[in-house]
Design a protein around this motif. Structure first.
Motif, PDB file in Angstrom:
ATOM      1  N   ALA A   3     -27.665   6.328 -10.467  1.00 23.13           N
ATOM      2  CA  ALA A   3     -26.024   6.731  -9.890  1.00 23.13           C
ATOM      3  C   ALA A   3     -26.920   6.377  -8.016  1.00 23.13           C
ATOM      4  N   ILE A   4     -28.134   6.915  -7.510  1.00 26.72           N
ATOM      5  CA  ILE A   4     -28.387   6.870  -6.658  1.00 26.72           C
ATOM      6  C   ILE A   4     -28.562   5.664  -5.995  1.00 26.72           C
ATOM      7  N   ILE A  51     -17.557   7.734 -12.375  1.00 27.62           N
ATOM      8  CA  ILE A  51     -18.248   8.262 -12.648  1.00 27.62           C
ATOM      9  C   ILE A  51     -18.713   9.236 -11.710  1.00 27.62           C
ATOM     10  N   TYR A  52     -20.315   8.141 -11.223  1.00 32.98           N
ATOM     11  CA  TYR A  52     -20.798   8.738 -10.566  1.00 32.98           C
ATOM     12  C   TYR A  52     -20.714   8.634  -8.999  1.00 32.98           C
ATOM     13  N   LYS A  53     -19.274   9.466  -8.152  1.00 33.01           N
ATOM     14  CA  LYS A  53     -19.136   9.408  -7.623  1.00 33.01           C
ATOM     15  C   LYS A  53     -19.427   9.175  -5.864  1.00 33.01           C
ATOM     16  N   ARG A 105     -26.224   3.039  -7.203  1.00 29.39           N
ATOM     17  CA  ARG A 105     -25.750   2.506  -6.609  1.00 29.39           C
ATOM     18  C   ARG A 105     -25.112   2.954  -5.327  1.00 29.39           C
ATOM     19  N   TYR A 106     -24.978   4.164  -5.970  1.00 29.68           N
ATOM     20  CA  TYR A 106     -24.749   5.374  -4.137  1.00 29.68           C
ATOM     21  C   TYR A 106     -24.869   4.145  -2.963  1.00 29.68           C
ATOM     22  N   VAL A 107     -26.375   4.296  -2.498  1.00 28.04           N
ATOM     23  CA  VAL A 107     -27.706   3.706  -2.024  1.00 28.04           C
ATOM     24  C   VAL A 107     -25.946   2.368  -1.394  1.00 28.04           C
ATOM     25  N   SER A 108     -26.415   1.526  -2.539  1.00 29.22           N
ATOM     26  CA  SER A 108     -25.661   0.223  -2.176  1.00 29.22           C
ATOM     27  C   SER A 108     -24.501   0.380  -1.666  1.00 29.22           C
ATOM     28  N   ARG A 109     -23.692   1.759  -2.318  1.00 31.94           N
ATOM     29  CA  ARG A 109     -22.119   1.524  -2.260  1.00 31.94           C
ATOM     30  C   ARG A 109     -22.081   1.553  -0.444  1.00 31.94           C
ATOM     31  N   LYS A 110     -22.635   2.664  -0.480  1.00 34.50           N
ATOM     32  CA  LYS A 110     -23.378   3.057   1.500  1.00 34.50           C
ATOM     33  C   LYS A 110     -23.467   1.410   2.161  1.00 34.50           C
ATOM     34  N   ALA A 111     -24.457   0.815   2.044  1.00 36.64           N
ATOM     35  CA  ALA A 111     -24.366  -0.754   2.429  1.00 36.64           C
ATOM     36  C   ALA A 111     -23.064  -1.997   2.753  1.00 36.64           C
ATOM     37  N   GLY A 112     -22.383  -0.673   1.498  1.00 36.95           N
ATOM     38  CA  GLY A 112     -21.364  -1.933   1.724  1.00 36.95           C
ATOM     39  C   GLY A 112     -21.378  -3.151   0.135  1.00 36.95           C
ATOM     40  N   VAL A 113     -21.713  -2.750  -0.397  1.00 32.88           N
ATOM     41  CA  VAL A 113     -22.194  -4.086  -1.767  1.00 32.88           C
ATOM     42  C   VAL A 113     -21.050  -3.785  -3.184  1.00 32.88           C
ATOM     43  N   GLU A 114     -20.325  -4.798  -3.148  1.00 30.29           N
ATOM     44  CA  GLU A 114     -19.681  -4.235  -4.342  1.00 30.29           C
ATOM     45  C   GLU A 114     -20.218  -4.247  -5.640  1.00 30.29           C
ATOM     46  N   ALA A 115     -19.775  -3.849  -6.486  1.00 29.89           N
ATOM     47  CA  ALA A 115     -19.667  -3.655  -7.588  1.00 29.89           C
ATOM     48  C   ALA A 115     -19.662  -5.080  -8.888  1.00 29.89           C
ATOM     49  N   SER A 116     -21.388  -5.544  -9.400  1.00 30.71           N
ATOM     50  CA  SER A 116     -21.038  -6.344  -9.712  1.00 30.71           C
ATOM     51  C   SER A 116     -21.542  -6.728 -11.408  1.00 30.71           C
ATOM     52  N   ASN A 117     -21.503  -5.712 -12.309  1.00 29.69           N
ATOM     53  CA  ASN A 117     -21.826  -5.763 -13.368  1.00 29.69           C
ATOM     54  C   ASN A 117     -20.489  -4.271 -14.014  1.00 29.69           C
ATOM     55  N   PRO A 118     -21.298  -4.428 -14.777  1.00 33.71           N
ATOM     56  CA  PRO A 118     -20.704  -3.145 -15.827  1.00 33.71           C
ATOM     57  C   PRO A 118     -21.012  -1.683 -15.860  1.00 33.71           C
ATOM     58  N   VAL A 119     -22.771  -1.829 -15.659  1.00 33.01           N
ATOM     59  CA  VAL A 119     -23.029  -0.559 -15.286  1.00 33.01           C
ATOM     60  C   VAL A 119     -22.354  -0.077 -13.869  1.00 33.01           C
ATOM     61  N   GLU A 120     -22.919  -0.783 -12.744  1.00 27.62           N
ATOM     62  CA  GLU A 120     -22.748  -0.554 -11.702  1.00 27.62           C
ATOM     63  C   GLU A 120     -20.770  -0.334 -11.485  1.00 27.62           C
ATOM     64  N   HIS A 121     -19.799  -1.165 -12.375  1.00 28.63           N
ATOM     65  CA  HIS A 121     -18.867  -0.254 -11.889  1.00 28.63           C
ATOM     66  C   HIS A 121     -18.872   0.628 -12.444  1.00 28.63           C
ATOM     67  N   GLU A 151     -22.954  13.347  -3.362  1.00 35.25           N
ATOM     68  CA  GLU A 151     -23.679  14.036  -2.189  1.00 35.25           C
ATOM     69  C   GLU A 151     -24.375  15.796  -2.406  1.00 35.25           C
ATOM     70  N   ARG A 152     -23.414  15.866  -3.593  1.00 34.44           N
ATOM     71  CA  ARG A 152     -23.708  17.897  -3.397  1.00 34.44           C
ATOM     72  C   ARG A 152     -24.146  17.792  -4.802  1.00 34.44           C
ATOM     73  N   ILE A 153     -25.068  16.664  -5.167  1.00 35.35           N
ATOM     74  CA  ILE A 153     -26.240  17.192  -5.855  1.00 35.35           C
ATOM     75  C   ILE A 153     -27.195  16.823  -5.298  1.00 35.35           C
ATOM     76  N   TYR A 154     -27.527  15.682  -4.301  1.00 29.89           N
ATOM     77  CA  TYR A 154     -28.354  15.573  -3.570  1.00 29.89           C
ATOM     78  C   TYR A 154     -27.924  15.535  -1.849  1.00 29.89           C
ATOM     79  N   PRO A 155     -28.262  17.189  -1.202  1.00 31.41           N
ATOM     80  CA  PRO A 155     -27.453  17.201   0.070  1.00 31.41           C
ATOM     81  C   PRO A 155     -28.622  16.679   0.847  1.00 31.41           C
ATOM     82  N   ASN A 156     -29.411  16.673   0.978  1.00 25.71           N
ATOM     83  CA  ASN A 156     -30.665  16.143   1.949  1.00 25.71           C
ATOM     84  C   ASN A 156     -30.814  15.272   1.238  1.00 25.71           C
ATOM     85  N   MET A 157     -30.381  14.118   0.276  1.00 23.78           N
ATOM     86  CA  MET A 157     -30.896  12.612   0.946  1.00 23.78           C
ATOM     87  C   MET A 157     -30.037  11.915   2.540  1.00 23.78           C
TER      88      MET A 157
END
Length: 192
Positions: A152-153, A176-178, A155-171, A183-189
């Motif tokens: 989840a982390i 699920i982990y929007k 994929r979050y970093v990849s999403r922020k970099a503009g990388v599209e999901a490319s496989n079922p796990v990333e989708h 950002e709520r679970i890792y507020p200081n990240m």
């Protein structure tokens, strides 16, 4: 068990400390499911393995060993998360006695003489058969929780970099982990 107890109590201690010192109640967990700090869990297990043989030595000697071990360990964890995930989860640069913002020397733990005996006493009360069953349940849960949290982390970093999901796990991670949940679970990240 030392890993599990350290991860659980470490998260609670940090949560209360942050709340008491800043009046902000925030997640200090390393994982998506449960209140567990992997840094504290691994630190407790490592400190026990490395320092327990010194338990009968002079307390100042144990303190010095724990202080050094704790500082090196925390610094290494900070570098690891930055290199592997491209994130920084804590930054002590605003506090005195910090080393590159990665370690605050005041937070290095005196584990063997204070915390380990209490944890050991409680753990030894668990009946052997129940203990084995509970151990396997905890191991499976923690491994799955770490794998899901890492994915989840990442994929979050990849999403922020503009990388599209490319496989079922990333989708799945995207659905699920929007961003708001991460950002709520890792507020200081912070992404580096």
């Amino acid at each position: 068990w030392i890993f599990f107890v350290s991860a659980l109590i470490g998260d609670w201690v940090e949560t209360v400390f942050v709340w008491a010192t800043s009046d902000v109640f925030m997640s200090r967990s390393s994982l998506i499911y449960g209140t567990f700090s992997i840094v504290w869990g691994l630190g407790g297990a490592l400190a026990t393995a490395m320092l327990y043989p010194l338990k009968d030595k002079n307390p100042l000697f144990i303190f010095a060993g724990g202080f050094f071990l704790g500082g090196v360990y925390e610094y290494s964890c900070s570098v690891f998360t930055e290199v592997v995930f491209g994130t920084v989860f804590w930054d002590y640069s605003h506090l005195p006695y910090n080393i590159n913002g990665r370690v605050n020397l005041l937070f290095c733990v005196y584990w063997v003489k204070l915390l380990y005996p209490a944890a050991s006493f409680l753990l030894e009360k668990i009946p052997p058969v129940a203990g084995k069953i509970m151990t396997w349940i905890i191991v499976i849960f923690m491994v799955l929780d770490m794998a899901v949290s890492g994915a989840a982390i990442s994929r979050y970093v990849s999403r922020k970099a503009g990388v599209e999901a490319s496989n079922p796990v990333e989708h799945m991670c995207d659905s699920i982990y929007k961003d708001k949940l991460i950002e709520r679970i890792y507020p200081n990240m912070k992404i580096q």
